[in-house]
Motif scaffolding. Structure first.
Motif, PDB file in Angstrom:
ATOM      1  N   GLY A  83       0.799  -1.211   0.000  1.00 38.18           N
ATOM      2  CA  GLY A  83       0.000   0.000   0.000  1.00 38.18           C
ATOM      3  C   GLY A  83       0.831   1.259   0.000  1.00 38.18           C
ATOM      4  N   ASP A  84       2.105   1.194   0.449  1.00 41.00           N
ATOM      5  CA  ASP A  84       2.915   2.396   0.540  1.00 41.00           C
ATOM      6  C   ASP A  84       3.777   2.628  -0.695  1.00 41.00           C
ATOM      7  OD1 ASP A  84       4.761   0.408   0.761  1.00 41.00           O
ATOM      8  OD2 ASP A  84       5.431   0.923   2.793  1.00 41.00           O
ATOM      9  N   GLY A  85       3.534   1.892  -1.757  1.00 35.61           N
ATOM     10  CA  GLY A  85       4.289   2.084  -2.988  1.00 35.61           C
ATOM     11  C   GLY A  85       5.591   1.310  -3.039  1.00 35.61           C
ATOM     12  N   ALA A  86       5.908   0.580  -1.968  1.00 32.87           N
ATOM     13  CA  ALA A  86       7.176  -0.167  -1.960  1.00 32.87           C
ATOM     14  C   ALA A  86       7.202  -1.229  -3.049  1.00 32.87           C
ATOM     15  CB  ALA A  86       7.397  -0.817  -0.591  1.00 32.87           C
ATOM     16  N   GLY A  87       6.014  -1.799  -3.373  1.00 31.68           N
ATOM     17  CA  GLY A  87       5.985  -2.834  -4.399  1.00 31.68           C
ATOM     18  C   GLY A  87       6.466  -2.324  -5.734  1.00 31.68           C
ATOM     19  N   GLU A  88       6.048  -1.126  -6.121  1.00 30.93           N
ATOM     20  CA  GLU A  88       6.482  -0.554  -7.398  1.00 30.93           C
ATOM     21  C   GLU A  88       7.969  -0.253  -7.378  1.00 30.93           C
ATOM     22  OE1 GLU A  88       6.785   0.812 -11.136  1.00 30.93           O
ATOM     23  OE2 GLU A  88       5.105  -0.268 -10.234  1.00 30.93           O
ATOM     24  N   VAL A  89       8.459   0.250  -6.252  1.00 29.03           N
ATOM     25  CA  VAL A  89       9.896   0.527  -6.138  1.00 29.03           C
ATOM     26  C   VAL A  89      10.688  -0.770  -6.252  1.00 29.03           C
ATOM     27  CG1 VAL A  89      11.713   1.422  -4.637  1.00 29.03           C
ATOM     28  CG2 VAL A  89       9.500   2.590  -4.763  1.00 29.03           C
ATOM     29  N   GLN A  90      10.190  -1.812  -5.578  1.00 28.11           N
ATOM     30  CA  GLN A  90      10.870  -3.107  -5.660  1.00 28.11           C
ATOM     31  C   GLN A  90      10.900  -3.613  -7.099  1.00 28.11           C
ATOM     32  OE1 GLN A  90       9.196  -5.936  -2.898  1.00 28.11           O
ATOM     33  NE2 GLN A  90       9.139  -4.450  -1.231  1.00 28.11           N
ATOM     34  N   ALA A  91       9.765  -3.443  -7.798  1.00 30.56           N
ATOM     35  CA  ALA A  91       9.704  -3.901  -9.183  1.00 30.56           C
ATOM     36  C   ALA A  91      10.705  -3.154 -10.052  1.00 30.56           C
ATOM     37  CB  ALA A  91       8.289  -3.718  -9.726  1.00 30.56           C
ATOM     38  N   GLN A  92      10.824  -1.838  -9.849  1.00 32.62           N
ATOM     39  CA  GLN A  92      11.779  -1.056 -10.628  1.00 32.62           C
ATOM     40  C   GLN A  92      13.210  -1.491 -10.343  1.00 32.62           C
ATOM     41  OE1 GLN A  92      10.969   3.057  -9.795  1.00 32.62           O
ATOM     42  NE2 GLN A  92       8.953   3.021 -10.779  1.00 32.62           N
ATOM     43  N   MET A  93      13.504  -1.764  -9.075  1.00 33.73           N
ATOM     44  CA  MET A  93      14.841  -2.230  -8.707  1.00 33.73           C
ATOM     45  C   MET A  93      15.123  -3.602  -9.307  1.00 33.73           C
ATOM     46  SD  MET A  93      16.372   0.091  -7.163  1.00 33.73           S
ATOM     47  CE  MET A  93      17.111   0.580  -5.645  1.00 33.73           C
ATOM     48  N   ALA A  94      14.104  -4.477  -9.265  1.00 26.97           N
ATOM     49  CA  ALA A  94      14.280  -5.811  -9.839  1.00 26.97           C
ATOM     50  C   ALA A  94      14.551  -5.721 -11.332  1.00 26.97           C
ATOM     51  CB  ALA A  94      13.047  -6.663  -9.558  1.00 26.97           C
ATOM     52  N   ARG A  95      13.816  -4.868 -12.031  1.00 30.89           N
ATOM     53  CA  ARG A  95      14.044  -4.706 -13.473  1.00 30.89           C
ATOM     54  C   ARG A  95      15.459  -4.219 -13.747  1.00 30.89           C
ATOM     55  NH1 ARG A  95       8.430  -2.578 -13.484  1.00 30.89           N
ATOM     56  NH2 ARG A  95       7.137  -4.121 -14.557  1.00 30.89           N
ATOM     57  N   ALA A  96      15.926  -3.259 -12.932  1.00 28.86           N
ATOM     58  CA  ALA A  96      17.282  -2.736 -13.128  1.00 28.86           C
ATOM     59  C   ALA A  96      18.319  -3.834 -12.915  1.00 28.86           C
ATOM     60  CB  ALA A  96      17.528  -1.565 -12.183  1.00 28.86           C
ATOM     61  N   PHE A  97      18.110  -4.638 -11.875  1.00 31.14           N
ATOM     62  CA  PHE A  97      19.064  -5.704 -11.609  1.00 31.14           C
ATOM     63  C   PHE A  97      19.022  -6.759 -12.709  1.00 31.14           C
ATOM     64  CE2 PHE A  97      20.189  -9.824  -9.743  1.00 31.14           C
ATOM     65  CZ  PHE A  97      21.495  -9.543  -9.368  1.00 31.14           C
ATOM     66  N   ASN A  98      17.808  -7.160 -13.109  1.00 29.90           N
ATOM     67  CA  ASN A  98      17.681  -8.161 -14.171  1.00 29.90           C
ATOM     68  C   ASN A  98      18.322  -7.696 -15.469  1.00 29.90           C
ATOM     69  OD1 ASN A  98      16.261 -10.093 -12.642  1.00 29.90           O
ATOM     70  ND2 ASN A  98      14.307  -9.073 -13.019  1.00 29.90           N
ATOM     71  N   ALA A  99      18.165  -6.404 -15.770  1.00 26.52           N
ATOM     72  CA  ALA A  99      18.743  -5.866 -17.001  1.00 26.52           C
ATOM     73  C   ALA A  99      20.259  -5.870 -16.960  1.00 26.52           C
ATOM     74  CB  ALA A  99      18.226  -4.452 -17.239  1.00 26.52           C
ATOM     75  N   SER A 100      20.843  -5.857 -15.760  1.00 30.74           N
ATOM     76  CA  SER A 100      22.306  -5.838 -15.644  1.00 30.74           C
ATOM     77  C   SER A 100      22.929  -7.210 -15.869  1.00 30.74           C
ATOM     78  CB  SER A 100      22.711  -5.317 -14.260  1.00 30.74           C
ATOM     79  OG  SER A 100      22.436  -6.277 -13.254  1.00 30.74           O
ATOM     80  N   ILE A 101      22.112  -8.257 -15.868  1.00 30.01           N
ATOM     81  CA  ILE A 101      22.618  -9.615 -16.084  1.00 30.01           C
ATOM     82  C   ILE A 101      22.507  -9.942 -17.568  1.00 30.01           C
ATOM     83  CG2 ILE A 101      22.386 -12.036 -15.458  1.00 30.01           C
ATOM     84  CD1 ILE A 101      23.185 -10.190 -13.162  1.00 30.01           C
ATOM     85  N   PRO A 102      23.617 -10.163 -18.247  1.00 27.99           N
ATOM     86  CA  PRO A 102      23.550 -10.398 -19.696  1.00 27.99           C
ATOM     87  C   PRO A 102      23.003 -11.770 -20.041  1.00 27.99           C
ATOM     88  CG  PRO A 102      25.795 -10.717 -18.919  1.00 27.99           C
ATOM     89  CD  PRO A 102      24.999 -10.230 -17.729  1.00 27.99           C
ATOM     90  N   VAL A 103      22.502 -11.881 -21.249  1.00 29.14           N
ATOM     91  CA  VAL A 103      22.111 -13.185 -21.786  1.00 29.14           C
ATOM     92  C   VAL A 103      23.375 -14.009 -22.010  1.00 29.14           C
ATOM     93  CG1 VAL A 103      21.062 -14.361 -23.760  1.00 29.14           C
ATOM     94  CG2 VAL A 103      20.016 -12.288 -22.841  1.00 29.14           C
ATOM     95  N   ALA A 104      23.324 -15.291 -21.722  1.00 25.01           N
ATOM     96  CA  ALA A 104      24.495 -16.153 -21.849  1.00 25.01           C
ATOM     97  C   ALA A 104      25.047 -16.120 -23.271  1.00 25.01           C
ATOM     98  CB  ALA A 104      24.127 -17.584 -21.462  1.00 25.01           C
ATOM     99  N   ARG A 105      26.350 -16.180 -23.376  1.00 25.67           N
ATOM    100  CA  ARG A 105      27.002 -16.164 -24.679  1.00 25.67           C
ATOM    101  C   ARG A 105      26.765 -17.471 -25.421  1.00 25.67           C
ATOM    102  NH1 ARG A 105      32.997 -13.503 -23.464  1.00 25.67           N
ATOM    103  NH2 ARG A 105      32.248 -11.445 -22.744  1.00 25.67           N
ATOM    104  N   GLY A 106      26.956 -17.404 -26.718  1.00 22.35           N
ATOM    105  CA  GLY A 106      26.787 -18.590 -27.552  1.00 22.35           C
ATOM    106  C   GLY A 106      25.407 -18.647 -28.169  1.00 22.35           C
TER     107      GLY A 106
END
Length: 406
Positions: free
Chosen positions: A83-106
């Motif tokens: 209710g305090d907006g933490a869920g949206e902040v968490q989602a934004q942080m998760a997206r940023a972290f996920n985007a920092s992990i590259p797709v495996a090579r090959g």
């Protein structure tokens, strides 16, 4: 072992998995040796924002595909659930972290086509289990449904998972916090019912996949999650693909090697009472306590209206034909291309023995064993792929040989 649940739920739907004990996990620099400063900072900020028991377990789970001990898994909350907006902040942080992990090579190695070889009862149950996963995990988009179905079939072949379609989809469903696909244990089967047309489409996609269609976008992925969560279990895996808002993974090392995908399909599909209101194949009850349980399940969920008449196979771009042996095996492709002319999505399956030719989907096991030739073209392909039964028609290029779903 019990493996991390996977879900393709949209933000407004509940996302659940094995419950973690209350209390946050203290993340220190030693926990993050292999990621960059930006990603490290994002994860540390995310840990500060999380409330106890939200998305991070007390202890980092040790995942090994060949062991039997279940790990402690995090409990996920849907985006915007706070209710305090933490869920949206968490989602934004998760997206940023996920985007920092590259797709495996090959290059991404596609899975082999899966041709279901089973009894009539097992085929019917497998079809509806796969259709349920498609609808409840992926919604109404056929391309998303194929991605989910491919992960299910990859798991059926993987040594760490059950050897049946229903076994994979409903793995852990008897434990409220232990299911692998969250719709099987969070009440979704009773809260949301597919319309007749939506159920028909999910079953059509499932039938295509059991006929040998392959989703090449996700390769041999065995796990996935949405980009607005960052479960700790994906740290032990390679990110193989990004499909819209979903990320697809496979274990590193032996758990992701080709040798791990060699298990034979087990047959003997279990009857799933939770699907009784949707599936006639799962509704047949024996006398006794099981019959009483089925009656209670049926009473708890409204029945789905009868589906409208199904499209013909030709309307779906599926051709099941008898091949002229005298014309020679190289003529089969020309026949298929003629039948598929003007169709961006087409499947042509041929038999040289007319007595073994199928005329319905899914294919009976006897027909699968006798397939002589297939031609499959997807919307993202220009030419399509032709494969022969090389025991009947040897090919110089072994990639042109059909492979059975062992």
């Amino acid at each position: 072992m019990a493996l991390p649940p996977i879900s393709t739920r949209s933000p407004e739907r509940s996302i659940s998995s094995d419950g973690a004990a209350a209390g946050g996990h203290r993340i220190v620099e030693q926990d993050l040796p292999s990621i960059g400063t930006a990603a490290r900072t994002a994860l540390l900020c995310l840990a500060v924002l999380l409330t106890p028991g939200a998305t991070v377990p007390k202890a980092h789970p040790t995942l090994h595909p060949l062991s039997g001990a279940p790990p402690a898994l995090p409990a996920m909350r849907p985006e915007g659930s706070s209710g305090d907006g933490a869920g949206e902040v968490q989602a934004q942080m998760a997206r940023a972290f996920n985007a920092s992990i590259p797709v495996a090579r090959g290059s991404l190695v596609p899975a082999q086509p899966f041709y279901l070889d089973a009894s009539f009862a097992d085929r019917a149950r497998a079809l509806d289990c796969l259709a349920a996963a498609d609808f409840y995990e992926a919604g109404g988009d056929p391309s998303d449904q194929r991605a989910v179905a491919q992960v299910v079939l990859n798991r059926v072949r993987h040594v760490a998972f059950p050897a049946t379609i229903c076994g994979v989809v409903f793995d852990g469903a008897d434990r409220p916090t232990g299911c692998q696909f969250t719709f099987t244990c969070d009440g979704s089967l009773y809260r949301r019912r597919p319309t007749p047309s939506a159920w028909q489409q999910a079953r059509r996609v499932a039938a295509e996949m059991l006929l040998g269609r392959v989703d090449t976008e996700v390769g041999q992925a065995t796990h996935y999650h949405t980009d607005w969560v960052s479960p700790i279990w994906d740290r032990t895996m390679d990110k193989l693909a990004i499909v819209k808002t979903h990320l697809f993974f496979r274990w590193r090392g032996a758990g992701g090697a080709p040798s791990a995908f060699t298990k034979r399909y087990g047959g003997s599909e279990p009857r799933i009472l939770r699907l009784a209101a949707l599936s006639a194949a799962h509704a047949g009850a024996e006398a006794g306590t099981e019959g009483a349980e089925l009656a209670a399940v049926a009473a708890a969920a409204p029945q789905v209206a009868p589906a409208p008449p199904a499209l013909s196979l030709h309307d779906q771009g599926v051709f099941l034909v008898t091949l002229p042996v005298a014309a020679g095996p190289d003529s089969f492709r020309r026949m298929a291309e003629q039948q598929c002319a003007g169709l961006s999505d087409c499947r042509f399956v041929g038999w040289t023995n007319p007595a073994r030719r199928a005329d319905t989907l899914p294919l009976p096991g006897s027909a699968v064993d006798a397939i002589s030739f297939t031609f499959v073209r997807h919307p993202d392909q220009k030419t399509g792929r032709a494969q022969w039964n090389c025991a009947e028609f040897p090919r110089v290029n072994t990639e042109e040989c059909l492979h059975r779903a062992d």
